[in-house]
Design a protein around this motif. Structure first.
Motif, mmCIF file in Angstrom:
data_model
loop_
_atom_site.group_PDB
_atom_site.id
_atom_site.type_symbol
_atom_site.label_atom_id
_atom_site.label_comp_id
_atom_site.label_asym_id
_atom_site.label_seq_id
_atom_site.Cartn_x
_atom_site.Cartn_y
_atom_site.Cartn_z
ATOM 1 N N ASN A 1 -3.831 -2.678 9.684
ATOM 2 C CA ASN A 1 -3.335 -2.423 8.365
ATOM 3 C C ASN A 1 -2.598 -0.955 8.418
ATOM 4 O O ASN A 1 -3.115 -0.206 8.996
ATOM 5 N N ILE A 2 -1.522 -0.875 7.697
ATOM 6 C CA ILE A 2 -0.768 0.368 7.649
ATOM 7 C C ILE A 2 -1.246 1.176 6.539
ATOM 8 O O ILE A 2 -1.316 0.589 5.476
ATOM 9 N N LEU A 3 -1.699 2.501 6.745
ATOM 10 C CA LEU A 3 -2.219 3.184 5.800
ATOM 11 C C LEU A 3 -1.524 4.331 5.288
ATOM 12 O O LEU A 3 -1.338 4.923 4.339
ATOM 13 N N SER A 4 -0.327 4.709 6.112
ATOM 14 C CA SER A 4 0.593 5.859 5.684
ATOM 15 C C SER A 4 2.043 5.564 6.074
ATOM 16 O O SER A 4 2.268 4.888 7.259
ATOM 17 N N LEU A 5 2.935 6.131 5.318
ATOM 18 C CA LEU A 5 4.418 5.905 5.646
ATOM 19 C C LEU A 5 5.216 7.360 5.085
ATOM 20 O O LEU A 5 4.550 8.125 4.258
ATOM 21 N N SER B 1 0.742 -1.141 -0.047
ATOM 22 C CA SER B 1 0.059 -0.074 0.061
ATOM 23 C C SER B 1 0.826 1.396 -0.079
ATOM 24 O O SER B 1 0.453 2.280 -0.473
ATOM 25 N N ALA B 2 2.190 1.215 0.346
ATOM 26 C CA ALA B 2 2.942 2.189 0.535
ATOM 27 C C ALA B 2 4.501 1.996 0.463
ATOM 28 O O ALA B 2 4.819 0.862 0.990
ATOM 29 N N LEU B 3 5.384 2.780 -0.076
ATOM 30 C CA LEU B 3 6.708 2.777 -0.345
ATOM 31 C C LEU B 3 7.615 4.022 0.060
ATOM 32 O O LEU B 3 6.979 4.907 -0.332
ATOM 33 N N ILE B 4 8.846 3.750 0.980
ATOM 34 C CA ILE B 4 9.699 4.923 1.065
ATOM 35 C C ILE B 4 11.151 4.276 0.836
ATOM 36 O O ILE B 4 11.106 2.914 1.043
ATOM 37 N N GLU B 5 11.965 5.166 0.495
ATOM 38 C CA GLU B 5 13.338 4.632 0.512
ATOM 39 C C GLU B 5 14.003 5.147 1.825
ATOM 40 O O GLU B 5 13.824 6.296 2.386
ATOM 41 N N ILE B 6 15.167 3.824 2.283
ATOM 42 C CA ILE B 6 15.635 4.362 3.477
ATOM 43 C C ILE B 6 17.092 4.125 3.095
ATOM 44 O O ILE B 6 17.409 3.479 1.849
ATOM 45 N N PRO B 7 18.182 4.437 4.100
ATOM 46 C CA PRO B 7 19.511 4.240 3.630
ATOM 47 C C PRO B 7 19.830 2.962 3.160
ATOM 48 O O PRO B 7 19.169 2.013 3.599
ATOM 49 N N LYS B 8 20.919 2.661 2.746
ATOM 50 C CA LYS B 8 21.694 1.460 2.571
ATOM 51 C C LYS B 8 20.874 0.635 1.375
ATOM 52 O O LYS B 8 20.812 -0.472 1.522
ATOM 53 N N ASN B 9 20.528 1.554 0.543
ATOM 54 C CA ASN B 9 19.949 0.991 -0.831
ATOM 55 C C ASN B 9 18.726 -0.046 -0.170
ATOM 56 O O ASN B 9 18.222 -0.957 -1.023
ATOM 57 N N CYS B 10 17.912 0.631 0.643
ATOM 58 C CA CYS B 10 16.747 -0.353 1.252
ATOM 59 C C CYS B 10 15.567 0.539 1.069
ATOM 60 O O CYS B 10 15.492 1.877 0.797
ATOM 61 N N VAL B 11 14.463 -0.210 0.845
ATOM 62 C CA VAL B 11 13.080 0.619 0.557
ATOM 63 C C VAL B 11 12.115 -0.219 2.082
ATOM 64 O O VAL B 11 12.530 -1.386 2.365
ATOM 65 N N VAL B 12 11.181 0.479 2.478
ATOM 66 C CA VAL B 12 10.329 0.041 3.499
ATOM 67 C C VAL B 12 8.612 -0.142 2.655
ATOM 68 O O VAL B 12 8.274 0.702 2.015
ATOM 69 N N ALA B 13 8.283 -1.469 2.623
ATOM 70 C CA ALA B 13 6.871 -1.580 1.897
ATOM 71 C C ALA B 13 5.928 -1.750 3.016
ATOM 72 O O ALA B 13 6.246 -2.720 3.775
ATOM 73 N N ALA B 14 4.768 -1.188 2.974
ATOM 74 C CA ALA B 14 3.852 -1.408 3.968
ATOM 75 C C ALA B 14 2.893 -2.597 3.382
ATOM 76 O O ALA B 14 2.227 -2.393 2.180
ATOM 77 N N VAL B 15 2.776 -3.685 3.844
ATOM 78 C CA VAL B 15 2.082 -4.945 3.437
ATOM 79 C C VAL B 15 1.143 -5.278 4.616
ATOM 80 O O VAL B 15 1.503 -5.898 5.541
ATOM 81 N N GLY B 16 -0.175 -4.945 4.477
ATOM 82 C CA GLY B 16 -1.151 -5.366 5.478
ATOM 83 C C GLY B 16 -0.753 -4.722 7.103
ATOM 84 O O GLY B 16 -0.446 -3.427 7.123
ATOM 85 N N LYS B 17 -0.516 -5.626 8.095
ATOM 86 C CA LYS B 17 -0.122 -5.083 9.233
ATOM 87 C C LYS B 17 1.422 -5.080 9.309
ATOM 88 O O LYS B 17 2.108 -4.507 10.442
ATOM 89 N N GLU B 18 2.131 -5.051 8.246
ATOM 90 C CA GLU B 18 3.685 -5.446 8.382
ATOM 91 C C GLU B 18 4.229 -4.499 7.721
ATOM 92 O O GLU B 18 3.943 -3.988 6.449
ATOM 93 N N LEU B 19 5.606 -4.130 8.161
ATOM 94 C CA LEU B 19 6.303 -3.234 7.325
ATOM 95 C C LEU B 19 7.606 -4.258 6.838
ATOM 96 O O LEU B 19 8.348 -4.720 7.823
ATOM 97 N N ILE B 20 7.865 -4.393 5.691
ATOM 98 C CA ILE B 20 8.929 -5.298 5.110
ATOM 99 C C ILE B 20 10.066 -4.498 4.668
ATOM 100 O O ILE B 20 9.887 -3.475 3.793
ATOM 101 N N ILE B 21 11.388 -4.819 5.031
ATOM 102 C CA ILE B 21 12.353 -4.045 4.706
ATOM 103 C C ILE B 21 12.977 -4.715 3.570
ATOM 104 O O ILE B 21 13.166 -6.020 3.669
ATOM 105 N N PHE B 22 13.367 -4.345 2.057
ATOM 106 C CA PHE B 22 13.927 -4.847 1.108
ATOM 107 C C PHE B 22 15.166 -4.206 0.986
ATOM 108 O O PHE B 22 15.100 -2.841 0.979
ATOM 109 N N ARG B 23 16.170 -4.903 0.371
ATOM 110 C CA ARG B 23 17.511 -4.318 -0.048
ATOM 111 C C ARG B 23 17.550 -4.572 -1.508
ATOM 112 O O ARG B 23 17.367 -5.868 -1.953
#
Length: 417
Positions: free
Chosen positions: A182-186, A135-157
């Motif tokens: 469920n996470i609605l905003s990042l 539902s939402a995506l943001i970029e964070i350091p170390k070539n990673c992104v945070v993805a909001a999936v339902g109740k979870e935040l998943i860190i991808f590199r």
């Protein structure tokens, strides 16, 4: 057919700045000082995400590209009004887009997380996620992104190609399971923190490097002690009243749209410092911070309101009840009976959100808006109107300045003795 209404005159320092506005349905329109320049018609269903892909300094072509996503399972980018390329290989609705400019790639989030290059070549993708999708995506350091999936935040590199590897790869690093719904905003707030908000009113501040919880706020909606048990149950049965739909921030505070209310959360003190529990009559959909400690909010009720964050100079003699009528002095409660409530509220908030303006013009839900410091505010509504608002005081000053400049150029300006 979305007419543009202008309030105030079109006097700006740079009248050539373009306003990019997303219509309520399937098209994108470019506006220049109130005149429609181009209309991009390429989608057959509602547009779900839009983002710009800046040009590289090393690239010969200096055109900015626009990436859009739609429920018709297509993505496309356009340059000067023409559709350049189209991707239609998605198995689900694309809900969000993100650009990682440093790596010169962009990401799309649906049931899968896909990584694309500037030519719209698919570089890599994740396996099928939950049916709810990203539902939402943001970029964070170390070539990673945070993805909001339902109740979870998943860190991808993201792993870029090296001499030992031929292609891109995307790896799941960690899952953050602290939210209860469920996470609605990042929101990225600075280099060391990001914030997430959920459907049941949870605000969590995260460390972007260690991916740990820095602070958590779950008490945005605190029913007044005077309510009986039946009223409290009724409130608890309305999760929309506490949903965190949107977030924005300045250097010190996060401004949070919670149900019908507007809250200010201080990052250093880790607590709410100001609130308006009933800032609107319906859910607040979008919030944007303005200069001079001001903020604008819009709602499903069709209203757009301007607020100012002010420090409390002194303790009030009696508690100030929340709600619309309090601003006009109605709804006072008994001093003696509410003394414990007064003490609790005064200790909880050190600032106040004061209503300083109402923008009246829409007849239906105002979905979002864009703010341009030099050119005004553009509001987009379900009533099919796009309205451009101008700061009357600023425009008056600009008109006066232009008048004096014109008089000086014509030699009609004389110094009085």
């Amino acid at each position: 057919k979305s007419p543009l209404q202008t309030i105030g005159e079109e006097q700006t320092q740079n009248p050539y700045t373009e306003l990019l506005v997303l219509k309520a349905h399937h098209d994108i329109v470019r506006y220049l000082t109130g005149e429609k320049l181009l209309e991009f018609s390429g989608h057959t269903q509602k547009i779900t995400a839009i983002i710009t892909l800046p040009c590289l300094e090393t690239c010969e072509e200096k055109n900015q590209l626009i990436l859009t996503a739609s429920a018709d399972r297509t993505e496309w980018d356009c340059d000067t009004g023409r559709q350049v390329q189209k991707v239609s290989c998605f198995q689900s609705t694309v809900k969000c887009l993100a650009v990682l400019q440093r790596l010169d790639v962009w990401l799309s989030g649906g049931n899968d997380l896909c990584v694309w290059n500037r030519k719209l070549d698919l570089l890599c993708k994740t396996s099928h996620l939950f049916d709810t999708g990203i539902s939402a995506l943001i970029e964070i350091p170390k070539n990673c992104v945070v993805a909001a999936v339902g109740k979870e935040l998943i860190i991808f590199r993201l792993v870029a190609p090296t001499e030992g590897s031929l292609g891109w790869d995307i790896l799941e690093v960690k899952r953050l399971l602290d939210h209860q719904d469920n996470i609605l905003s990042l929101l990225n707030v600075n280099d060391v923190s990001f914030v997430s908000g959920s459907h049941v009113g949870e605000l969590i501040v995260w460390d972007t490097l260690g991916w740990t919880v820095q602070a958590c706020e779950r008490n945005f909606w605190d029913p007044s002690p005077q309510l009986d048990a039946q009223q409290e149950i009724k409130l608890c049965q309305k999760p929309n009243d506490v949903s965190i739909r949107h977030l924005t921030w300045d250097e010190e505070n996060v401004f949070v749209a919670v149900g019908r209310g507007l809250y200010v959360y201080n990052l250093q003190m880790k607590r709410v410092i100001a609130c308006q529990k009933t800032a609107h009559d319906s859910s607040v959909l979008h919030v944007v911070r303005l200069p001079n400690r001001q903020v604008i909010s819009c709602s499903e009720d069709g209203s757009v309101r301007i607020w100012e964050l002010r420090e409390k100079q002194q303790l009030s003699v009696e508690p100030v009840p929340t709600g619309f009528f309090n601003m006009w002095g109605f709804g006072r409660v008994n001093k003696q009976a509410s003394h414990p409530v007064k003490k609790q509220q005064e200790n909880a908030t050190s600032c106040s959100l004061e209503l300083i303006g109402d923008l009246i013009g829409h007849s239906s839900s105002v979905e979002m808006f864009l703010y341009f410091e030099d050119h005004g505010l553009v509001t987009c509504s379900a009533d099919h109107l796009i309205i451009l608002w101008k700061n009357g005081e600023r425009e008056s000053g600009l008109r006066s300045l232009k008048l004096f400049q014109k008089l000086e150029e014509n030699g009609d300006l004389y110094l009085s003795v």
